[in-house]
Design an enzyme around this catalytic site. Structure first.
Site, short mmCIF file in Angstrom:
data_model
loop_
_atom_site.label_atom_id
_atom_site.label_comp_id
_atom_site.label_asym_id
_atom_site.label_seq_id
_atom_site.Cartn_x
_atom_site.Cartn_y
_atom_site.Cartn_z
N SER A 154 0.72 -1.16 0.01
CA SER A 154 0.02 -0.10 -0.04
C SER A 154 0.85 1.24 0.00
CB SER A 154 -0.97 -0.11 1.32
OG SER A 154 -0.10 -0.03 2.47
N HIS A 212 -2.22 -2.73 -6.06
CA HIS A 212 -2.68 -2.15 -4.72
C HIS A 212 -4.21 -2.32 -4.65
CE1 HIS A 212 -3.43 1.20 -1.40
NE2 HIS A 212 -3.50 -0.19 -0.69
N GLU A 222 -4.86 0.27 -7.64
CA GLU A 222 -3.86 1.15 -8.34
C GLU A 222 -2.72 0.11 -8.67
OE1 GLU A 222 -3.15 4.89 -5.56
OE2 GLU A 222 -2.70 3.22 -4.48
N ASN A 282 -2.91 6.29 -0.47
CA ASN A 282 -2.50 6.62 0.84
C ASN A 282 -1.82 7.81 1.20
OD1 ASN A 282 -3.72 4.37 2.46
ND2 ASN A 282 -2.12 2.89 1.46
#
Length: 283
Positions: A119, A140, A152, A190
């Site tokens: 992540s 991800h 992602e 993130n």
């Protein structure tokens, strides 16, 4: 570059979810974990998920059986010797991921793609421990994997276009939406989400408002389905801290400094929902 056989490393929440959506899309999946009980626990969760799909009319009983039959148990990385792609979903720790990728590089066929569900960690650094950096890529997935549509897809410095194209095509076959992202700490999801959560924790730490008030403001004022402190509990406060530390180290910018209260809770073992206590208590 056609993908038919898949191996998923890690039968936890993320790995189990990835294995489930791959099997639902018709792929043969080897679900690997280092412990028999971890595999059994992950497989049981997959069983509950697909049973719920039958109850809701999304899947027939026959289709449920076919999905579960496509997932086979693996307790040895040597089982990667005949697959087309390996998706690693082990713990978010660079040393562990490097060790896994180094082993997979020796075991997997030359054509096999090595993907990581990290992540926040750099794909290029993970790829550097292999002799095939062009075939290393980030995938991800969002949690919970069977529900969330986004994946992602992160290119490392050396990732080949053909590898990206194959992974993008596979992602669409999983009924997910691929978004191309370059290799920066935290990627997009993130890098945007975690500082918001961290700022919410600072807001609590500084006594601006109660945890309930902070979450209510974000739910009602910003139309978020879940407040940032409750979301942090669901993600895991240790995971939130690790990602903030990755951002802080990667960018060297004080805006990514983890809140002392977050560190204090993690040190106390208050990790959120999985430990029974975080910002909230869970029975």
């Amino acid at each position: 570059m056609e993908i038919k056989k898949v191996m998923v490393i890690g039968a936890g929440q993320m790995g189990g979810g990835i294995a489930q959506v791959c099997a639902q899309a018709g792929y043969d999946v080897k679900l690997n974990d280092i412990k028999e009980e971890s595999f059994a626990r992950g497989y049981a969760v997959i069983g509950k998920n697909v049973a719920r799909n039958v109850e809701k009319g999304r899947m027939t009983e026959e289709e449920k059986g076919e999905v579960l039959a496509r997932i086979t148990k693996s307790l040895d990385l040597q089982d990667a010797s005949d697959v087309d792609i390996i998706i690693e979903a082990a713990v978010e720790n660079m040393d562990i991921k490097k060790s896994i990728f180094k082993q997979l590089d020796e075991i997997a066929p030359a054509h096999a793609i090595l993907a990581t569900n990290t992540s926040s960690l750099p794909i290029t650094e993970i790829a550097a421990v292999t002799k095939r950096p062009g075939k290393v890529i980030g995938m991800h997935y969002m949690n919970p994997v069977p529900v969330m549509k986004l994946v992602e897809i992160i290119r490392g410095l050396a990732t080949e276009d053909a590898v990206y194209d194959a992974v993008e095509e596979m992602t669409r076959k999983l009924s997910k939406t691929p978004v191309e992202v370059n290799d920066f700490p935290g990627f997009v999801a993130n890098r945007v989400l975690m500082p918001m959560i961290n700022e919410a924790i600072f807001t609590l730490y500084e006594g601006v408002a109660s945890k309930e008030a902070i979450d209510e403001v974000m739910k009602l004022g910003m139309n978020h389905p879940m407040g940032p402190l409750q979301l942090a509990d669901f993600i895991g406060l240790d995971t939130c801290l690790y990602i903030m530390e990755t951002l802080y180290e990667g960018f060297g910018d004080s805006k990514y400094r983890p809140c002392p209260l977050l560190r204090k809770y993690v040190n106390a073992g208050w990790l959120g929902k999985k430990s029974g206590r975080g910002f909230y208590e869970y029975a």
